[in-house]
Scaffold this motif. Structure first.
Motif, mmCIF file in Angstrom:
data_model
loop_
_atom_site.group_PDB
_atom_site.id
_atom_site.type_symbol
_atom_site.label_atom_id
_atom_site.label_comp_id
_atom_site.label_asym_id
_atom_site.label_seq_id
_atom_site.Cartn_x
_atom_site.Cartn_y
_atom_site.Cartn_z
ATOM 1 N N THR A 157 37.367 51.491 32.483
ATOM 2 C CA THR A 157 36.515 50.363 32.858
ATOM 3 C C THR A 157 37.305 49.261 33.547
ATOM 4 O O THR A 157 36.870 48.717 34.560
ATOM 5 C CB THR A 157 35.805 49.797 31.607
ATOM 6 O OG1 THR A 157 35.067 50.862 30.996
ATOM 7 C CG2 THR A 157 34.874 48.670 31.957
ATOM 8 N N GLU A 158 38.484 48.929 33.006
ATOM 9 C CA GLU A 158 39.257 47.824 33.582
ATOM 10 C C GLU A 158 39.805 48.137 34.969
ATOM 11 O O GLU A 158 39.904 47.262 35.820
ATOM 12 C CB GLU A 158 40.374 47.368 32.632
ATOM 13 C CG GLU A 158 41.412 48.423 32.285
ATOM 14 C CD GLU A 158 41.111 49.232 31.032
ATOM 15 O OE1 GLU A 158 42.075 49.634 30.360
ATOM 16 O OE2 GLU A 158 39.929 49.482 30.720
ATOM 17 N N VAL A 160 38.351 50.358 37.191
ATOM 18 C CA VAL A 160 37.188 50.373 38.077
ATOM 19 C C VAL A 160 36.730 48.946 38.385
ATOM 20 O O VAL A 160 36.460 48.609 39.545
ATOM 21 C CB VAL A 160 36.048 51.225 37.461
ATOM 22 C CG1 VAL A 160 34.762 51.071 38.260
ATOM 23 C CG2 VAL A 160 36.470 52.692 37.406
ATOM 24 N N ALA A 161 36.677 48.102 37.352
ATOM 25 C CA ALA A 161 36.247 46.707 37.558
ATOM 26 C C ALA A 161 37.194 45.976 38.513
ATOM 27 O O ALA A 161 36.754 45.224 39.383
ATOM 28 C CB ALA A 161 36.161 45.962 36.228
ATOM 29 N N ALA A 162 38.500 46.206 38.358
ATOM 30 C CA ALA A 162 39.490 45.546 39.230
ATOM 31 C C ALA A 162 39.363 46.057 40.670
ATOM 32 O O ALA A 162 39.435 45.264 41.615
ATOM 33 C CB ALA A 162 40.899 45.778 38.691
ATOM 34 N N GLU A 164 36.631 47.343 42.080
ATOM 35 C CA GLU A 164 35.377 46.813 42.629
ATOM 36 C C GLU A 164 35.480 45.332 42.965
ATOM 37 O O GLU A 164 34.931 44.884 43.973
ATOM 38 C CB GLU A 164 34.229 47.088 41.657
ATOM 39 C CG GLU A 164 33.864 48.558 41.609
ATOM 40 C CD GLU A 164 32.756 48.893 40.632
ATOM 41 O OE1 GLU A 164 32.359 48.017 39.817
ATOM 42 O OE2 GLU A 164 32.273 50.045 40.682
ATOM 43 N N ALA A 165 36.213 44.574 42.148
ATOM 44 C CA ALA A 165 36.393 43.136 42.433
ATOM 45 C C ALA A 165 37.164 42.930 43.729
ATOM 46 O O ALA A 165 36.849 42.031 44.524
ATOM 47 C CB ALA A 165 37.115 42.452 41.271
#
Length: 168
Positions: A157-158, A160-162, A164-165
């Motif tokens: 999750t971390e 993918v989130a980074a 995408e950000a």
């Protein structure tokens, strides 16, 4: 350059491509890049599959994974350039680019890792690369946006989130 010099783009560092010539990191200017030191005979080697899925998922948005083979951790990347390329393609269907095999720690640390090692991960670790599959997320401006431990899965999750950000 020292590991405390965290200024500027990592994309201006010269590094060879796995099968000769330049990897030309400058071609990734304006893109988001996940740089990962990789090995073919490591307990974490199955991360290649997640790295490839991540690469495929976001490639159209200006993202790439860049694999950097390294044999410094218990000799877990002993192969030649041809053997590494064949293993990655045949075993994991890797389509993302790979650089020449380099050292990521010690006196012969490659300049790319001289630049990367000074960045901290979420737990505050800086300095030497701890093991195969340590990950550095490079933003569109060529600077390090995040560092992830070797045990962090590429599709965590971390991560993918980074990614995408940075792509937003």
């Amino acid at each position: 350059m020292t590991t405390s010099d965290n200024t500027g783009s990592v994309l201006d560092v010269e590094i060879g491509a796995l099968q000769g010539g330049s990897a030309d990191l400058s071609q990734y200017a304006g893109q988001v890049v996940l740089i990962v030191n990789v090995a073919s005979k490591c307990g974490l080697t199955p991360q290649y599959a997640g790295l490839e899925r991540l690469h495929e998922r976001y490639a159209a948005q200006g993202f790439t994974v860049l694999g950097v083979p390294c044999n410094q951790f218990l000799g877990q990347e002993p192969g030649s350039a041809e053997e590494i390329a064949e293993f990655c393609s045949a075993t994991y269907g890797v389509t993302f680019p790979l650089t020449e095999k380099v050292e990521v720690n010690g006196e012969s640390r490659h300049p790319l890792y001289e630049r990367l090692a000074g960045y901290a991960d979420a737990e505050g670790h800086t300095g030497d690369i701890r093991w195969n599959f340590e990950k550095f997320l490079i933003g569109r401006d060529g600077t390090v946006a995040a560092r992830f431990s070797p045990q962090t899965e590429p599709e965590a999750t971390e991560v993918v989130a980074a990614v995408e950000a940075q792509l937003a």
